[in-house]
Write a protein that holds these residues in place. Sequence first.
Motif, PDB file in Angstrom:
ATOM      1  N   HIS A   1     -18.393 -26.407   1.242  1.00 43.95           N
ATOM      2  CA  HIS A   1     -19.742 -26.096   0.780  1.00 43.95           C
ATOM      3  C   HIS A   1     -19.744 -25.866  -0.734  1.00 43.95           C
ATOM      4  O   HIS A   1     -20.636 -26.326  -1.441  1.00 43.95           O
ATOM      5  CB  HIS A   1     -20.280 -24.873   1.517  1.00 43.95           C
ATOM      6  CG  HIS A   1     -21.658 -24.475   1.071  1.00 43.95           C
ATOM      7  ND1 HIS A   1     -22.759 -25.262   1.337  1.00 43.95           N
ATOM      8  CD2 HIS A   1     -22.096 -23.405   0.363  1.00 43.95           C
ATOM      9  CE1 HIS A   1     -23.832 -24.685   0.816  1.00 43.95           C
ATOM     10  NE2 HIS A   1     -23.455 -23.549   0.222  1.00 43.95           N
ATOM     11  N   ASN A   2     -18.733 -25.155  -1.245  1.00 45.69           N
ATOM     12  CA  ASN A   2     -18.637 -24.907  -2.690  1.00 45.69           C
ATOM     13  C   ASN A   2     -18.433 -26.220  -3.452  1.00 45.69           C
ATOM     14  O   ASN A   2     -18.987 -26.414  -4.531  1.00 45.69           O
ATOM     15  CB  ASN A   2     -17.514 -23.926  -3.001  1.00 45.69           C
ATOM     16  CG  ASN A   2     -17.876 -22.505  -2.614  1.00 45.69           C
ATOM     17  OD1 ASN A   2     -19.060 -22.191  -2.492  1.00 45.69           O
ATOM     18  ND2 ASN A   2     -16.873 -21.674  -2.414  1.00 45.69           N
ATOM     19  N   ASN A   3     -17.612 -27.119  -2.899  1.00 42.08           N
ATOM     20  CA  ASN A   3     -17.396 -28.416  -3.548  1.00 42.08           C
ATOM     21  C   ASN A   3     -18.698 -29.204  -3.632  1.00 42.08           C
ATOM     22  O   ASN A   3     -18.984 -29.836  -4.647  1.00 42.08           O
ATOM     23  CB  ASN A   3     -16.337 -29.235  -2.805  1.00 42.08           C
ATOM     24  CG  ASN A   3     -14.940 -28.711  -3.043  1.00 42.08           C
ATOM     25  OD1 ASN A   3     -14.702 -27.988  -4.008  1.00 42.08           O
ATOM     26  ND2 ASN A   3     -14.029 -29.060  -2.156  1.00 42.08           N
ATOM     27  N   LEU A   4     -19.507 -29.202  -2.565  1.00 38.16           N
ATOM     28  CA  LEU A   4     -20.784 -29.899  -2.578  1.00 38.16           C
ATOM     29  C   LEU A   4     -21.746 -29.294  -3.580  1.00 38.16           C
ATOM     30  O   LEU A   4     -22.446 -29.992  -4.298  1.00 38.16           O
ATOM     31  CB  LEU A   4     -21.417 -29.908  -1.182  1.00 38.16           C
ATOM     32  CG  LEU A   4     -20.788 -30.848  -0.164  1.00 38.16           C
ATOM     33  CD1 LEU A   4     -21.442 -30.666   1.202  1.00 38.16           C
ATOM     34  CD2 LEU A   4     -20.894 -32.280  -0.611  1.00 38.16           C
ATOM     35  N   SER A   5     -21.779 -27.972  -3.647  1.00 37.89           N
ATOM     36  CA  SER A   5     -22.690 -27.339  -4.601  1.00 37.89           C
ATOM     37  C   SER A   5     -22.209 -27.589  -6.026  1.00 37.89           C
ATOM     38  O   SER A   5     -23.019 -27.766  -6.931  1.00 37.89           O
ATOM     39  CB  SER A   5     -22.847 -25.857  -4.302  1.00 37.89           C
ATOM     40  OG  SER A   5     -21.613 -25.193  -4.484  1.00 37.89           O
ATOM     41  N   ASN A   6     -20.889 -27.599  -6.255  1.00 36.83           N
ATOM     42  CA  ASN A   6     -20.360 -27.942  -7.580  1.00 36.83           C
ATOM     43  C   ASN A   6     -20.719 -29.381  -7.939  1.00 36.83           C
ATOM     44  O   ASN A   6     -21.048 -29.684  -9.075  1.00 36.83           O
ATOM     45  CB  ASN A   6     -18.838 -27.780  -7.628  1.00 36.83           C
ATOM     46  CG  ASN A   6     -18.429 -26.340  -7.730  1.00 36.83           C
ATOM     47  OD1 ASN A   6     -19.236 -25.487  -8.085  1.00 36.83           O
ATOM     48  ND2 ASN A   6     -17.175 -26.057  -7.407  1.00 36.83           N
TER      49      ASN A   6
ATOM     50  N   THR B   1     -24.218 -29.507  -9.154  1.00 34.61           N
ATOM     51  CA  THR B   1     -24.497 -28.812 -10.415  1.00 34.61           C
ATOM     52  C   THR B   1     -23.767 -29.402 -11.609  1.00 34.61           C
ATOM     53  O   THR B   1     -24.135 -29.128 -12.740  1.00 34.61           O
ATOM     54  CB  THR B   1     -24.124 -27.322 -10.309  1.00 34.61           C
ATOM     55  OG1 THR B   1     -22.742 -27.198  -9.995  1.00 34.61           O
ATOM     56  CG2 THR B   1     -24.982 -26.619  -9.287  1.00 34.61           C
ATOM     57  N   ASN B   2     -22.739 -30.230 -11.389  1.00 36.72           N
ATOM     58  CA  ASN B   2     -21.991 -30.740 -12.536  1.00 36.72           C
ATOM     59  C   ASN B   2     -22.533 -32.082 -13.063  1.00 36.72           C
ATOM     60  O   ASN B   2     -21.934 -32.690 -13.926  1.00 36.72           O
ATOM     61  CB  ASN B   2     -20.494 -30.841 -12.219  1.00 36.72           C
ATOM     62  CG  ASN B   2     -20.190 -31.870 -11.162  1.00 36.72           C
ATOM     63  OD1 ASN B   2     -21.049 -32.607 -10.739  1.00 36.72           O
ATOM     64  ND2 ASN B   2     -18.946 -31.896 -10.735  1.00 36.72           N
ATOM     65  N   GLY B   3     -23.669 -32.584 -12.521  1.00 38.26           N
ATOM     66  CA  GLY B   3     -24.339 -33.758 -13.088  1.00 38.26           C
ATOM     67  C   GLY B   3     -23.903 -35.095 -12.538  1.00 38.26           C
ATOM     68  O   GLY B   3     -24.323 -36.141 -13.037  1.00 38.26           O
TER      69      GLY B   3
END
Length: 169
Positions: A35-40, A43-45
């Motif tokens: 989940h953190n990887n998907l949100s990153n 957010t990283n463009g």
Amino acid sequence: MSLFCSFSRSAASRIRVSIPLHSHRQHSKRLMSTHNNLSNWRTNGIPEMSFGAILLSAVAIDQMLQSREEVSRKNMLSELEVAIQDDERKEQFGSRIIASKEKLFDCIVRRLPKYFDGSKSLTDVELGDKVSVVEEFVGSDKMYHLCRIEKNGNTMVGWFPISCLEKLQ
């Protein structure tokens, strides 16, 4: 942590199977890291850069296709220009040959057709002009004579309707 199970088919044979089990905590940690990887990723463009790359590729392909089409149009235009020049040369050569042909007979222009201005028409003719017929019954439906007239030092050659001419004896 492991679980040992045994199955018995008979008293003589026993099979031991070892199945590793993950704890609930390890499983939830893995889900959280995904989940953190998907949100990153959001957010990283990366989605915006991917969309931009796709859009830029589409524009580049469109420009390439337009330039090919323009080159094709230019080639076609130059071919048409060459064909027109060839036709003009042939027409000039044909006019010289017709201008030097023997006349069959002379005619007087008795009527001027109202709408007679084609590319092969004898133009600048007035009522009462004397024309020399070089070839009879030409053109569509054989309704014209190929005529020649000399005016102001120029020899003009073209078709003229038979119905507007009167043959001289």
